[in-house]
Design a protein around this motif. Structure first.
Motif, PDB file in Angstrom:
ATOM      1  N   VAL A 132       0.920  -1.324  -0.145  1.00  0.00           N
ATOM      2  CA  VAL A 132      -0.049   0.075   0.159  1.00  0.00           C
ATOM      3  C   VAL A 132       0.810   1.333  -0.072  1.00  0.00           C
ATOM      4  CG1 VAL A 132      -2.059   1.255   1.199  1.00  0.00           C
ATOM      5  CG2 VAL A 132      -1.693  -1.180   1.311  1.00  0.00           C
ATOM      6  N   ILE A 133       0.848   2.069  -1.189  1.00  0.00           N
ATOM      7  CA  ILE A 133       1.680   3.152  -1.118  1.00  0.00           C
ATOM      8  C   ILE A 133       0.825   4.543  -1.054  1.00  0.00           C
ATOM      9  CG2 ILE A 133       3.056   4.531  -2.827  1.00  0.00           C
ATOM     10  CD1 ILE A 133       3.615   1.864  -4.458  1.00  0.00           C
ATOM     11  N   ASP A 134       1.313   5.113  -0.075  1.00  0.00           N
ATOM     12  CA  ASP A 134       0.382   6.534  -0.048  1.00  0.00           C
ATOM     13  C   ASP A 134       1.182   7.593  -1.148  1.00  0.00           C
ATOM     14  OD1 ASP A 134       0.242   9.379   0.841  1.00  0.00           O
ATOM     15  OD2 ASP A 134       0.327   8.720   3.023  1.00  0.00           O
ATOM     16  N   VAL A 135      -0.124   8.037  -1.956  1.00  0.00           N
ATOM     17  CA  VAL A 135       0.177   8.857  -2.987  1.00  0.00           C
ATOM     18  C   VAL A 135       0.976  10.049  -2.689  1.00  0.00           C
ATOM     19  CG1 VAL A 135      -0.797   9.832  -5.085  1.00  0.00           C
ATOM     20  CG2 VAL A 135      -1.488   7.617  -4.345  1.00  0.00           C
ATOM     21  N   LYS A 136       0.770  10.531  -1.649  1.00  0.00           N
ATOM     22  CA  LYS A 136       0.957  11.817  -1.388  1.00  0.00           C
ATOM     23  C   LYS A 136       2.752  11.968  -1.255  1.00  0.00           C
ATOM     24  CE  LYS A 136       0.181  15.958   1.730  1.00  0.00           C
ATOM     25  NZ  LYS A 136      -0.576  16.406   2.982  1.00  0.00           N
ATOM     26  N   THR A 137       3.187  10.816  -0.413  1.00  0.00           N
ATOM     27  CA  THR A 137       4.542  10.650  -0.081  1.00  0.00           C
ATOM     28  C   THR A 137       5.234   9.943  -0.940  1.00  0.00           C
ATOM     29  OG1 THR A 137       4.194   9.035   1.557  1.00  0.00           O
ATOM     30  CG2 THR A 137       4.000  11.236   2.369  1.00  0.00           C
ATOM     31  N   HIS A 138       4.478   8.977  -1.684  1.00  0.00           N
ATOM     32  CA  HIS A 138       5.183   7.871  -2.579  1.00  0.00           C
ATOM     33  C   HIS A 138       5.989   6.938  -1.535  1.00  0.00           C
ATOM     34  CE1 HIS A 138       3.871  10.356  -5.802  1.00  0.00           C
ATOM     35  NE2 HIS A 138       4.674  11.294  -5.577  1.00  0.00           N
ATOM     36  N   ILE A 139       5.351   6.688  -0.511  1.00  0.00           N
ATOM     37  CA  ILE A 139       5.956   5.642   0.474  1.00  0.00           C
ATOM     38  C   ILE A 139       5.180   4.547   0.789  1.00  0.00           C
ATOM     39  CG2 ILE A 139       6.904   5.382   2.876  1.00  0.00           C
ATOM     40  CD1 ILE A 139       7.875   8.490   2.794  1.00  0.00           C
ATOM     41  N   VAL A 140       5.600   3.259   0.978  1.00  0.00           N
ATOM     42  CA  VAL A 140       4.850   2.159   1.450  1.00  0.00           C
ATOM     43  C   VAL A 140       4.458   2.381   2.913  1.00  0.00           C
ATOM     44  CG1 VAL A 140       4.651  -0.343   1.626  1.00  0.00           C
ATOM     45  CG2 VAL A 140       5.896   0.447  -0.244  1.00  0.00           C
ATOM     46  N   ILE A 141       3.418   2.248   3.116  1.00  0.00           N
ATOM     47  CA  ILE A 141       2.889   2.498   4.442  1.00  0.00           C
ATOM     48  C   ILE A 141       2.446   0.985   5.037  1.00  0.00           C
ATOM     49  CG2 ILE A 141       2.210   5.012   4.103  1.00  0.00           C
ATOM     50  CD1 ILE A 141      -0.697   4.130   4.060  1.00  0.00           C
ATOM     51  N   ALA A 142       2.212   0.184   4.215  1.00  0.00           N
ATOM     52  CA  ALA A 142       1.649  -0.946   4.615  1.00  0.00           C
ATOM     53  C   ALA A 142       2.067  -2.043   3.655  1.00  0.00           C
ATOM     54  CB  ALA A 142       0.031  -1.010   4.989  1.00  0.00           C
ATOM     55  N   THR A 143       2.351  -3.330   4.448  1.00  0.00           N
ATOM     56  CA  THR A 143       2.456  -4.619   3.534  1.00  0.00           C
ATOM     57  C   THR A 143       1.260  -5.745   4.176  1.00  0.00           C
ATOM     58  OG1 THR A 143       4.710  -4.238   3.119  1.00  0.00           O
ATOM     59  CG2 THR A 143       3.964  -6.361   2.719  1.00  0.00           C
ATOM     60  N   VAL A 144       0.436  -6.008   3.247  1.00  0.00           N
ATOM     61  CA  VAL A 144      -0.720  -6.599   3.511  1.00  0.00           C
ATOM     62  C   VAL A 144      -0.378  -8.275   3.169  1.00  0.00           C
ATOM     63  CG1 VAL A 144      -3.330  -7.133   3.627  1.00  0.00           C
ATOM     64  CG2 VAL A 144      -2.443  -4.733   3.446  1.00  0.00           C
ATOM     65  N   GLU A 145      -0.456  -9.321   4.204  1.00  0.00           N
ATOM     66  CA  GLU A 145      -0.378 -10.606   3.638  1.00  0.00           C
ATOM     67  C   GLU A 145      -1.646 -11.244   3.007  1.00  0.00           C
ATOM     68  OE1 GLU A 145       2.199 -12.741   3.949  1.00  0.00           O
ATOM     69  OE2 GLU A 145       3.480 -11.166   4.827  1.00  0.00           O
ATOM     70  N   VAL A 146      -1.733 -11.731   2.073  1.00  0.00           N
ATOM     71  CA  VAL A 146      -3.119 -11.928   1.344  1.00  0.00           C
ATOM     72  C   VAL A 146      -2.827 -13.728   0.865  1.00  0.00           C
ATOM     73  CG1 VAL A 146      -3.954  -9.897   0.592  1.00  0.00           C
ATOM     74  CG2 VAL A 146      -2.375 -11.139  -0.820  1.00  0.00           C
ATOM     75  N   GLY A 147      -3.390 -14.187  -0.310  1.00  0.00           N
ATOM     76  CA  GLY A 147      -3.151 -15.487  -0.678  1.00  0.00           C
ATOM     77  C   GLY A 147      -1.963 -15.551  -1.959  1.00  0.00           C
ATOM     78  N   SER A 148      -1.822 -16.701  -2.290  1.00  0.00           N
ATOM     79  CA  SER A 148      -0.791 -17.209  -3.178  1.00  0.00           C
ATOM     80  C   SER A 148      -1.037 -16.388  -4.701  1.00  0.00           C
ATOM     81  CB  SER A 148      -0.842 -18.591  -3.348  1.00  0.00           C
ATOM     82  OG  SER A 148       0.166 -18.988  -4.314  1.00  0.00           O
ATOM     83  N   SER A 149      -0.055 -15.726  -4.885  1.00  0.00           N
ATOM     84  CA  SER A 149       0.280 -15.175  -6.269  1.00  0.00           C
ATOM     85  C   SER A 149      -0.906 -14.070  -6.493  1.00  0.00           C
ATOM     86  CB  SER A 149       0.231 -16.072  -7.391  1.00  0.00           C
ATOM     87  OG  SER A 149       1.388 -16.828  -6.983  1.00  0.00           O
ATOM     88  N   PRO A 150      -0.959 -13.071  -5.756  1.00  0.00           N
ATOM     89  CA  PRO A 150      -1.891 -11.972  -6.062  1.00  0.00           C
ATOM     90  C   PRO A 150      -1.812 -11.580  -7.464  1.00  0.00           C
ATOM     91  CG  PRO A 150      -0.357 -11.197  -4.334  1.00  0.00           C
ATOM     92  CD  PRO A 150      -0.222 -12.640  -4.570  1.00  0.00           C
ATOM     93  N   LEU A 151      -2.814 -11.151  -8.052  1.00  0.00           N
ATOM     94  CA  LEU A 151      -2.898 -10.706  -9.318  1.00  0.00           C
ATOM     95  C   LEU A 151      -3.519  -9.468  -9.700  1.00  0.00           C
ATOM     96  CD1 LEU A 151      -1.804 -11.327 -12.342  1.00  0.00           C
ATOM     97  CD2 LEU A 151      -3.887 -12.392 -12.714  1.00  0.00           C
ATOM     98  N   ASN A 152      -5.014  -9.515  -9.373  1.00  0.00           N
ATOM     99  CA  ASN A 152      -5.587  -8.097  -9.730  1.00  0.00           C
ATOM    100  C   ASN A 152      -6.452  -7.575  -8.780  1.00  0.00           C
ATOM    101  OD1 ASN A 152      -5.537  -7.770 -12.721  1.00  0.00           O
ATOM    102  ND2 ASN A 152      -6.015  -9.761 -12.587  1.00  0.00           N
TER     103      ASN A 152
END
Length: 250
Positions: A132-152
């Motif tokens: 998850v990137i903050d568009v104002k700062t262009h910095i990743v603010i979160a990394t979310v664990e999801v399932g295998s090979s997220p695509l769309n």
């Protein structure tokens, strides 16, 4: 490699332009329609074409193997997913130069902005995460664990939820955009590919590329309410508006 410009009025070719040495994957116009950004997959550049003159006005160095181009809602920045490394290049459209390089996960594939334009969600197909990137700062603010090979990734119209198809398995991860956390994991078909919502965002339709089905999810309960048998390897899904009728076709 080249790109061809066709006059839509006469359906005739106007010109053919040389671009990068690699083959291009995405060709996307800026929101104002003045420029076209083309990713040269297999290389490390993005070609910028002036739509009025049909001339390449800039070749922008980005990351390895650029694939997707997504513009911010205000049209000021282009976000480039570099599938050959672990980065997203942010290009300032006014200058056609890279203003930030964002470290994300492995094999970033698709990037989608929240409806309010504040965040960019990046599906990292090489590992089970969404950056998850903050568009104002262009910095990743979160990394979310999801399932295998997220695509769309797709968002409900109110921007409250993000639906992520986990292409390496049989699930869709649902993320609460306010907290950037997974609140539900829904079992769908084999190799879920794309997801689209009805205009009122009450239902989500998921194409399952690995079988012959489309899963219909109730957004309120985050559960599959019906599985529709369709043709072989369904991939695309779109919503149609016809008078007051709402339909989805895949």
């Amino acid at each position: 490699m080249t790109t061809t410009v066709i006059d839509v009025k006469t359906h005739r070719m106007i010109t053919t332009l040389p671009i990068g040495n690699a083959f291009f994957l995405s060709s996307v116009f800026t929101p104002d329609g003045k420029f076209a950004y083309i990713t040269n997959r297999g290389g490390s550049t993005v070609s910028v074409i002036d739509v009025k003159t049909h001339i390449v006005i800039a070749t922008v160095q980005v990351g390895n193997n650029p694939t997707g181009v997504t513009f911010t809602l205000d049209g000021k920045f282009a976000y480039i997913t570099n599938r050959g490394d672990t980065t997203v290049s942010v290009i300032g459209v006014k200058t056609h130069t890279v203003i930030a390089t964002v470290q994300v996960g492995s094999f970033p594939s698709n990037l989608t902005f929240t409806p309010d334009g504040k965040f960019a969600y990046v599906a990292n197909s090489g590992n089970p995460t969404v950056s998850v990137i903050d568009v104002k700062t262009h910095i990743v603010i979160a990394t979310v664990e999801v399932g295998s090979s997220p695509l769309n990734i797709a968002f409900t119209s109110d921007g409250k939820f993000s639906y992520v198809t986990n292409n390496g398995g049989t699930t869709v991860s649902i993320i609460d955009v306010k907290t950037h956390t997974v609140i539900a994991t829904v079992q769908v078909g084999i190799i879920p590919f794309l997801v689209a919502f009805t205009p009122d965002s009450k239902l989500a339709y998921v194409t399952n590329f690995g079988d012959t089905t489309v899963s219909v999810i109730d957004v309120k309960t985050h559960t599959v309410i019906v599985t529709v048998q369709v043709g072989t390897r369904p991939s695309g899904v779109s919503r149609l508006h016809a008078r007051r009728k709402k339909r989805l076709c895949s």
